[in-house]
Design an enzyme around this catalytic site. Structure first.
Site, PDB file in Angstrom:
ATOM      1  N   ASN A  80      -4.214   2.406 -13.970  1.00 50.81           N
ATOM      2  CA  ASN A  80      -5.141   3.460 -14.387  1.00 50.81           C
ATOM      3  C   ASN A  80      -6.099   3.897 -13.286  1.00 50.81           C
ATOM      4  O   ASN A  80      -7.139   4.484 -13.558  1.00 50.81           O
ATOM      5  CB  ASN A  80      -5.920   3.007 -15.613  1.00 50.81           C
ATOM      6  CG  ASN A  80      -5.009   2.577 -16.758  1.00 50.81           C
ATOM      7  OD1 ASN A  80      -5.013   1.410 -17.157  1.00 50.81           O
ATOM      8  ND2 ASN A  80      -4.198   3.494 -17.259  1.00 50.81           N
ATOM      9  N   VAL A  87     -10.829   6.571 -10.758  1.00 49.90           N
ATOM     10  CA  VAL A  87     -10.590   5.871 -12.029  1.00 49.90           C
ATOM     11  C   VAL A  87     -10.224   6.874 -13.108  1.00 49.90           C
ATOM     12  O   VAL A  87     -10.870   7.915 -13.256  1.00 49.90           O
ATOM     13  CB  VAL A  87     -11.834   5.069 -12.458  1.00 49.90           C
ATOM     14  CG1 VAL A  87     -11.600   4.388 -13.799  1.00 49.90           C
ATOM     15  CG2 VAL A  87     -12.191   4.041 -11.388  1.00 49.90           C
ATOM     16  N   CYS A  88      -9.200   6.547 -13.878  1.00 51.13           N
ATOM     17  CA  CYS A  88      -8.741   7.426 -14.953  1.00 51.13           C
ATOM     18  C   CYS A  88      -8.876   6.707 -16.292  1.00 51.13           C
ATOM     19  O   CYS A  88      -8.026   5.901 -16.670  1.00 51.13           O
ATOM     20  CB  CYS A  88      -7.287   7.840 -14.719  1.00 51.13           C
ATOM     21  SG  CYS A  88      -6.617   8.933 -16.000  1.00 51.13           S
ATOM     22  N   ILE A  89      -9.961   7.004 -16.985  1.00 46.90           N
ATOM     23  CA  ILE A  89     -10.150   6.500 -18.351  1.00 46.90           C
ATOM     24  C   ILE A  89     -10.676   7.648 -19.202  1.00 46.90           C
ATOM     25  O   ILE A  89     -11.326   8.570 -18.702  1.00 46.90           O
ATOM     26  CB  ILE A  89     -11.112   5.294 -18.421  1.00 46.90           C
ATOM     27  CG1 ILE A  89     -12.431   5.592 -17.702  1.00 46.90           C
ATOM     28  CG2 ILE A  89     -10.476   4.050 -17.870  1.00 46.90           C
ATOM     29  CD1 ILE A  89     -13.433   4.459 -17.795  1.00 46.90           C
TER      30      ILE A  89
END
Length: 243
Positions: A80, A87-89
């Protein structure tokens, strides 16, 4: 909204400094309130355990209406996290429903989010990657199909991250270190202790201005009947004349 954003960021920065989060240290980047350097300790019982990884948080001028951008500056490998470290959330995605991904507004950025909730979400991500929607497909495949290779790669990154960690950085452990925990408890007790105004000289102010306590008031001007002395005492009621 820059002034309001600055004030909010200043408060959140002071909050995380005075009440630190387990395994996370922060400092301003070049004294810029809109850029924070973050140091995250790899969570225990994960492949990242023992490493101290650096990130950069960049806040927009309209924060908290829009989310910050969070990017690892340490070399990082995670399903992720994009190859450039971003950061990919979901909570960092722009607010509102997204028909393409199917994310609902409640799952994406909300102005009620804080720096602390963001960082805790990243810690959680290190413990449990979301491999159903990866940002780094290769890392996701390696996580699922070749865990030994993944573990070896991350182990090398842990060593590299620790070599690049500044010497002055101290990672707080208020939850697991008894000494740090006790200091936090003592700090909370001080905050909850009522302020004694006498300690700050307010009792002397009354003396300077001739203010007397209510308990010292004289009962002058009041007789036993409760009447003012200036008036005549009430006598007994006149008896009716005998017929």
């Amino acid at each position: 909204m820059t002034t309001a954003s600055s004030k909010l960021l200043q408060n959140q920065f002071k909050k995380i400094q005075s009440d630190p989060v387990e395994g996370i240290a922060v400092e301003l980047n070049n004294d810029n309130l809109f850029e924070w350097r973050v140091f995250i300790e790899g969570p225990k019982d994960t492949l990242y355990e023992g490493g101290i990884f650096q990130l950069l948080m960049k806040f927009p001028n309209d924060y908290p209406m829009s989310p910050p951008v969070v990017q690892f500056t340490s070399e990082f490998w995670h399903p992720n996290v994009y190859t450039d470290g971003k950061v990919c959330i979901s909570i960092l995605h722009p607010p509102g429903n997204d028909e393409m991904s199917g994310e609902l507004a409640a799952e994406r950025w909300l102005p009620t989010q804080t720096v602390t909730t963001i960082l805790l979400s990243i810690i959680s991500l290190l413990s449990a990657p979301n491999i159903s929607s990866p940002a780094n497909v290769d890392a996701s495949v390696e996580w699922r199909k070749d865990k030994d290779a993944y573990r070896k790669r991350v182990g090398g990154l842990v060593e590299k991250a620790n070599k690049n960690c500044p010497a002055h950085i101290k990672i707080p452990h208020p939850d697991t270190d008894p000494a740090e925990r006790q200091r936090q408890v003592e700090k909370m007790k001080l905050l909850e202790t009522p302020m004694d105004l006498d300690d700050y000289g307010y009792d002397d102010i009354d003396d300077d201005y001739g203010v007397e306590d209510d308990d010292d008031d004289d009962d002058e001007g009041v007789d036993d009947d409760g009447d003012n002395d200036d008036g005549p005492d009430d006598g007994p009621e006149d008896e009716e004349d005998d017929e």
